[in-house]
Design a protein around this motif. Sequence first.
Motif, PDB file in Angstrom:
ATOM      1  N   ALA A 167       2.965  21.740  29.707  1.00  0.00           N
ATOM      2  CA  ALA A 167       2.056  22.631  30.429  1.00  0.00           C
ATOM      3  C   ALA A 167       2.772  23.219  31.635  1.00  0.00           C
ATOM      4  N   GLN A 168       2.205  24.305  32.137  1.00  0.00           N
ATOM      5  CA  GLN A 168       2.817  24.993  33.293  1.00  0.00           C
ATOM      6  C   GLN A 168       1.770  25.135  34.393  1.00  0.00           C
ATOM      7  N   SER A 169       2.156  24.713  35.595  1.00  0.00           N
ATOM      8  CA  SER A 169       1.248  24.809  36.743  1.00  0.00           C
ATOM      9  C   SER A 169       1.855  25.677  37.831  1.00  0.00           C
ATOM     10  N   ASP A 170       1.025  26.516  38.430  1.00  0.00           N
ATOM     11  CA  ASP A 170       1.479  27.299  39.581  1.00  0.00           C
ATOM     12  C   ASP A 170       1.443  26.422  40.835  1.00  0.00           C
ATOM     13  N   ASN A 171       1.960  26.964  41.925  1.00  0.00           N
ATOM     14  CA  ASN A 171       1.904  26.234  43.197  1.00  0.00           C
ATOM     15  C   ASN A 171       0.524  26.421  43.816  1.00  0.00           C
ATOM     16  N   ALA A 172      -0.452  25.804  43.209  1.00  0.00           N
ATOM     17  CA  ALA A 172      -1.836  25.907  43.682  1.00  0.00           C
ATOM     18  C   ALA A 172      -2.537  24.604  43.338  1.00  0.00           C
ATOM     19  N   SER A 173      -3.770  24.479  43.779  1.00  0.00           N
ATOM     20  CA  SER A 173      -4.520  23.234  43.591  1.00  0.00           C
ATOM     21  C   SER A 173      -4.680  22.874  42.103  1.00  0.00           C
ATOM     22  N   PRO A 174      -4.634  21.574  41.784  1.00  0.00           N
ATOM     23  CA  PRO A 174      -4.874  21.146  40.383  1.00  0.00           C
ATOM     24  C   PRO A 174      -6.286  21.493  39.900  1.00  0.00           C
ATOM     25  N   GLU A 175      -7.148  21.917  40.807  1.00  0.00           N
ATOM     26  CA  GLU A 175      -8.480  22.354  40.339  1.00  0.00           C
ATOM     27  C   GLU A 175      -8.385  23.659  39.559  1.00  0.00           C
ATOM     28  N   ILE A 176      -7.338  24.446  39.838  1.00  0.00           N
ATOM     29  CA  ILE A 176      -7.246  25.746  39.149  1.00  0.00           C
ATOM     30  C   ILE A 176      -6.014  25.895  38.261  1.00  0.00           C
ATOM     31  N   THR A 177      -5.053  25.026  38.370  1.00  0.00           N
ATOM     32  CA  THR A 177      -3.850  25.098  37.556  1.00  0.00           C
ATOM     33  C   THR A 177      -3.410  23.687  37.214  1.00  0.00           C
ATOM     34  N   PRO A 178      -2.988  23.381  35.967  1.00  0.00           N
ATOM     35  CA  PRO A 178      -2.704  24.281  34.848  1.00  0.00           C
ATOM     36  C   PRO A 178      -3.957  24.990  34.320  1.00  0.00           C
ATOM     37  N   PRO A 179      -3.761  26.145  33.663  1.00  0.00           N
ATOM     38  CA  PRO A 179      -4.904  26.957  33.253  1.00  0.00           C
ATOM     39  C   PRO A 179      -5.633  26.411  32.029  1.00  0.00           C
ATOM     40  N   ALA A 180      -6.727  27.093  31.691  1.00  0.00           N
ATOM     41  CA  ALA A 180      -7.635  26.612  30.645  1.00  0.00           C
ATOM     42  C   ALA A 180      -6.935  26.362  29.305  1.00  0.00           C
ATOM     43  N   GLY A 181      -6.008  27.241  28.913  1.00  0.00           N
ATOM     44  CA  GLY A 181      -5.329  27.076  27.621  1.00  0.00           C
ATOM     45  C   GLY A 181      -4.537  25.777  27.569  1.00  0.00           C
ATOM     46  N   ASP A 182      -3.868  25.446  28.662  1.00  0.00           N
ATOM     47  CA  ASP A 182      -3.085  24.204  28.705  1.00  0.00           C
ATOM     48  C   ASP A 182      -4.018  22.989  28.668  1.00  0.00           C
TER      49      ASP A 182
END
Length: 201
Positions: free
Chosen positions: A156-171
């Motif tokens: 999975a890929q996560s942006d530099n943002a809160s785990p509440e919003i990343t990784p995204p729904a597809g992941d």
Amino acid sequence: MTKVAIVYHSGYGHTAVLADKIAEGVRDAGQTPVLLKIDNAAQDFAPLIEQISDADAVVFGAPTYMGDVSGVFKVFADATAGAFFTGAWKDKLAAGFTNSHSFSGDKGHALESLTILAAQHGMNWVNLGLAPPNVTAAERGPDTINRVGSFIGLAAQSDNASPEITPPAGDRETARLFGVRIAQAAVRWTRGAQPALSQAA
Ligand SMILES: Cc1cc2nc3c(=O)[nH]c(=O)nc-3n(C[C@H](O)[C@H](O)[C@H](O)COP(=O)(O)O)c2cc1C
């Protein structure tokens, strides 16, 4: 009920989101997830190792740090040498997941480390089993299943943002489907380990 242990490290909470979704998938398949969080390198790993020994299948998870599993996960992996010597995990099913910031970020190398850990324990590896998306790069979005196109495990890929919003729904959905797959594989695998009906009668 078949037990699937999900043992993972997550420094900042993004890999933990995947662990929770894998657990949801295991429940959706009618089986029992056992979430085991590795908190830090100094903890006593004995209770985790005991619960893994009690499970039918084990999913190893770690963020990709510096192109490999996180150092904290590696300390845990080294602490499993006792189970290696006794063969406690031999013939269990195993699978793995990772998460990192870049699309590649050398996540594949972290997943390879997890396959080697499983192989050293004599475990049998279950891959992701979800085809990479057959779409153009422009069509690929945050809802795409297996967005980064991994085979040996969940990446999975996560942006530099809160785990509440990343990784995204597809992941997240990819992780849930992975949990379903591992639970179904574990049910088949443990059923095969029972004596044949004719022998049991
Ligand atoms: C020490 C360190 C090393 C990292 N190395 C990589 C890397 O090799 N590749 C990558 O894509 N991201 C890398 N990252 C970014 C993390 O993989 C990313 O922030 C991830 O979402 C963290 O997961 P966690 O919240 O579960 O800890 C690194 C982050 C840290 C703190």
